[in-house]
Motif scaffolding. Structure first.
Motif, PDB file in Angstrom:
ATOM      1  N   ARG A 110      -2.581   8.950  15.306  1.00 44.28           N
ATOM      2  CA  ARG A 110      -2.820   7.771  14.478  1.00 44.28           C
ATOM      3  C   ARG A 110      -2.351   7.985  13.034  1.00 44.28           C
ATOM      4  O   ARG A 110      -1.728   7.103  12.449  1.00 44.28           O
ATOM      5  CB  ARG A 110      -4.308   7.416  14.511  1.00 44.28           C
ATOM      6  N   SER A 111      -2.625   9.158  12.478  1.00 45.98           N
ATOM      7  CA  SER A 111      -2.219   9.399  11.092  1.00 45.98           C
ATOM      8  C   SER A 111      -0.696   9.429  10.965  1.00 45.98           C
ATOM      9  O   SER A 111      -0.139   8.942   9.980  1.00 45.98           O
ATOM     10  CB  SER A 111      -2.836  10.683  10.544  1.00 45.98           C
ATOM     11  N   TRP A 112      -0.002   9.951  11.978  1.00 46.22           N
ATOM     12  CA  TRP A 112       1.454   9.938  11.955  1.00 46.22           C
ATOM     13  C   TRP A 112       1.967   8.496  11.982  1.00 46.22           C
ATOM     14  O   TRP A 112       2.869   8.130  11.223  1.00 46.22           O
ATOM     15  CB  TRP A 112       2.026  10.720  13.145  1.00 46.22           C
ATOM     16  N   ALA A 113       1.392   7.677  12.861  1.00 42.38           N
ATOM     17  CA  ALA A 113       1.829   6.279  12.987  1.00 42.38           C
ATOM     18  C   ALA A 113       1.591   5.520  11.685  1.00 42.38           C
ATOM     19  O   ALA A 113       2.448   4.755  11.237  1.00 42.38           O
ATOM     20  CB  ALA A 113       1.111   5.607  14.149  1.00 42.38           C
ATOM     21  N   GLN A 114       0.438   5.727  11.073  1.00 46.59           N
ATOM     22  CA  GLN A 114       0.141   5.046   9.815  1.00 46.59           C
ATOM     23  C   GLN A 114       1.103   5.493   8.718  1.00 46.59           C
ATOM     24  O   GLN A 114       1.543   4.686   7.904  1.00 46.59           O
ATOM     25  CB  GLN A 114      -1.307   5.311   9.407  1.00 46.59           C
ATOM     26  N   SER A 115       1.446   6.766   8.718  1.00 48.86           N
ATOM     27  CA  SER A 115       2.403   7.280   7.745  1.00 48.86           C
ATOM     28  C   SER A 115       3.773   6.618   7.928  1.00 48.86           C
ATOM     29  O   SER A 115       4.420   6.200   6.964  1.00 48.86           O
ATOM     30  CB  SER A 115       2.530   8.797   7.893  1.00 48.86           C
ATOM     31  N   LEU A 116       4.222   6.520   9.171  1.00 49.48           N
ATOM     32  CA  LEU A 116       5.502   5.873   9.460  1.00 49.48           C
ATOM     33  C   LEU A 116       5.487   4.426   8.979  1.00 49.48           C
ATOM     34  O   LEU A 116       6.423   3.977   8.305  1.00 49.48           O
ATOM     35  CB  LEU A 116       5.811   5.915  10.960  1.00 49.48           C
ATOM     36  N   LEU A 117       4.422   3.706   9.300  1.00 44.36           N
ATOM     37  CA  LEU A 117       4.337   2.297   8.904  1.00 44.36           C
ATOM     38  C   LEU A 117       4.303   2.157   7.380  1.00 44.36           C
ATOM     39  O   LEU A 117       4.916   1.241   6.823  1.00 44.36           O
ATOM     40  CB  LEU A 117       3.121   1.644   9.558  1.00 44.36           C
ATOM     41  N   ARG A 118       3.618   3.062   6.692  1.00 44.29           N
ATOM     42  CA  ARG A 118       3.605   3.030   5.216  1.00 44.29           C
ATOM     43  C   ARG A 118       5.008   3.263   4.662  1.00 44.29           C
ATOM     44  O   ARG A 118       5.455   2.572   3.748  1.00 44.29           O
ATOM     45  CB  ARG A 118       2.654   4.092   4.672  1.00 44.29           C
ATOM     46  N   ARG A 119       5.714   4.264   5.212  1.00 45.75           N
ATOM     47  CA  ARG A 119       7.085   4.543   4.760  1.00 45.75           C
ATOM     48  C   ARG A 119       7.991   3.344   4.972  1.00 45.75           C
ATOM     49  O   ARG A 119       8.931   3.128   4.216  1.00 45.75           O
ATOM     50  CB  ARG A 119       7.663   5.759   5.500  1.00 45.75           C
ATOM     51  N   MET A 120       7.712   2.562   6.028  1.00 50.38           N
ATOM     52  CA  MET A 120       8.515   1.378   6.316  1.00 50.38           C
ATOM     53  C   MET A 120       8.126   0.190   5.438  1.00 50.38           C
ATOM     54  O   MET A 120       8.792  -0.837   5.470  1.00 50.38           O
ATOM     55  CB  MET A 120       8.367   0.994   7.794  1.00 50.38           C
ATOM     56  N   GLY A 121       7.031   0.311   4.694  1.00 49.06           N
ATOM     57  CA  GLY A 121       6.583  -0.783   3.842  1.00 49.06           C
ATOM     58  C   GLY A 121       5.701  -1.783   4.565  1.00 49.06           C
ATOM     59  O   GLY A 121       5.523  -2.903   4.098  1.00 49.06           O
ATOM     60  N   TYR A 122       5.143  -1.378   5.702  1.00 46.86           N
ATOM     61  CA  TYR A 122       4.289  -2.270   6.478  1.00 46.86           C
ATOM     62  C   TYR A 122       2.837  -2.102   6.033  1.00 46.86           C
ATOM     63  O   TYR A 122       2.413  -1.027   5.634  1.00 46.86           O
ATOM     64  CB  TYR A 122       4.392  -1.969   7.970  1.00 46.86           C
ATOM     65  N   THR A 123       2.098  -3.178   6.118  1.00 51.05           N
ATOM     66  CA  THR A 123       0.685  -3.162   5.790  1.00 51.05           C
ATOM     67  C   THR A 123      -0.057  -4.021   6.812  1.00 51.05           C
ATOM     68  O   THR A 123       0.532  -4.901   7.426  1.00 51.05           O
ATOM     69  CB  THR A 123       0.450  -3.671   4.347  1.00 51.05           C
ATOM     70  N   LYS A 124      -1.346  -3.757   6.989  1.00 55.71           N
ATOM     71  CA  LYS A 124      -2.143  -4.509   7.969  1.00 55.71           C
ATOM     72  C   LYS A 124      -2.293  -5.938   7.473  1.00 55.71           C
ATOM     73  O   LYS A 124      -2.670  -6.184   6.335  1.00 55.71           O
ATOM     74  CB  LYS A 124      -3.506  -3.855   8.149  1.00 55.71           C
ATOM     75  N   LEU A 164       5.757  -6.457   6.881  1.00 56.44           N
ATOM     76  CA  LEU A 164       6.222  -6.023   5.576  1.00 56.44           C
ATOM     77  C   LEU A 164       5.327  -6.584   4.488  1.00 56.44           C
ATOM     78  O   LEU A 164       4.909  -7.748   4.544  1.00 56.44           O
ATOM     79  CB  LEU A 164       7.662  -6.473   5.346  1.00 56.44           C
ATOM     80  N   ARG A 165       5.024  -5.764   3.521  1.00 54.60           N
ATOM     81  CA  ARG A 165       4.210  -6.162   2.374  1.00 54.60           C
ATOM     82  C   ARG A 165       4.865  -7.371   1.718  1.00 54.60           C
ATOM     83  O   ARG A 165       6.074  -7.387   1.508  1.00 54.60           O
ATOM     84  CB  ARG A 165       4.145  -4.984   1.395  1.00 54.60           C
ATOM     85  N   GLY A 166       4.097  -8.416   1.444  1.00 55.54           N
ATOM     86  CA  GLY A 166       4.600  -9.584   0.731  1.00 55.54           C
ATOM     87  C   GLY A 166       5.075 -10.739   1.608  1.00 55.54           C
ATOM     88  O   GLY A 166       5.315 -11.828   1.101  1.00 55.54           O
ATOM     89  N   ASN A 167       5.209 -10.518   2.928  1.00 53.24           N
ATOM     90  CA  ASN A 167       5.617 -11.631   3.794  1.00 53.24           C
ATOM     91  C   ASN A 167       4.546 -12.718   3.780  1.00 53.24           C
ATOM     92  O   ASN A 167       3.368 -12.441   3.829  1.00 53.24           O
ATOM     93  CB  ASN A 167       5.834 -11.157   5.224  1.00 53.24           C
ATOM     94  N   LYS A 168       4.981 -13.971   3.698  1.00 51.85           N
ATOM     95  CA  LYS A 168       4.051 -15.093   3.629  1.00 51.85           C
ATOM     96  C   LYS A 168       3.449 -15.441   4.986  1.00 51.85           C
ATOM     97  O   LYS A 168       2.307 -15.791   5.096  1.00 51.85           O
ATOM     98  CB  LYS A 168       4.745 -16.343   3.046  1.00 51.85           C
TER      99      LYS A 168
END
Length: 134
Positions: free
Chosen positions: A55-69, A128-132
């Motif tokens: 889980r921590s690896w996946a969250q790290s990957l998503l953060r690097r990609m600029g994704y947020t919940k 992605l962070r900021g998507n409407k």
């Protein structure tokens, strides 16, 4: 993780999200495991390697990609710009099969798939962070 494999995982996640799929840690881990197994399974911890897909690896990957919940928006999804063409092709394929296989009208059933979940669904996804609209 090797650059080529990391890039393939990121590409898969982006394409999944672009096509309306849910992106979460479990989905990312499963996709990554499939990609690494295909490329070189000996890289995984399970096979003596150094890559631990947790889980921590996946969250790290998503953060690097600029994704947020994000919680999915209630706004209706927009139709593709070529919806009329897609619809015409779809109906054309149905009519071709009806004609080719001589399917009688009483055997043609309209089934609305709206409530059928083929892939995992949730009100929450990563985007992605900021998507409407999510």
């Amino acid at each position: 993780m090797q650059g080529k494999i990391d890039s393939r995982i990121q590409e898969y996640v982006r394409n999944l999200r672009k096509n309306g799929g849910i992106v979460n840690s479990q989905i990312v881990i499963a996709a990554a495991k499939g990609i690494v197994l295909h490329e070189n399974k000996t890289l995984l911890v399970d096979y003596g390697g150094h890559i631990c897909l947790d889980r921590s690896w996946a969250q790290s990957l998503l953060r690097r990609m600029g994704y947020t919940k994000r919680k999915g928006t209630k706004a209706t999804k927009s139709l593709p710009h070529d919806f009329q063409d897609i619809q015409a092709q779809y109906l054309g394929r149905i009519m071709d099969n009806v004609s080719e296989f001589k399917i009688p009208p009483q055997l043609i059933i309209n089934w609305d798939q709206t409530g059928v979940n083929i892939v995992p669904v949730s009100q929450w996804s990563m985007d992605l962070r900021g998507n409407k609209q999510v």
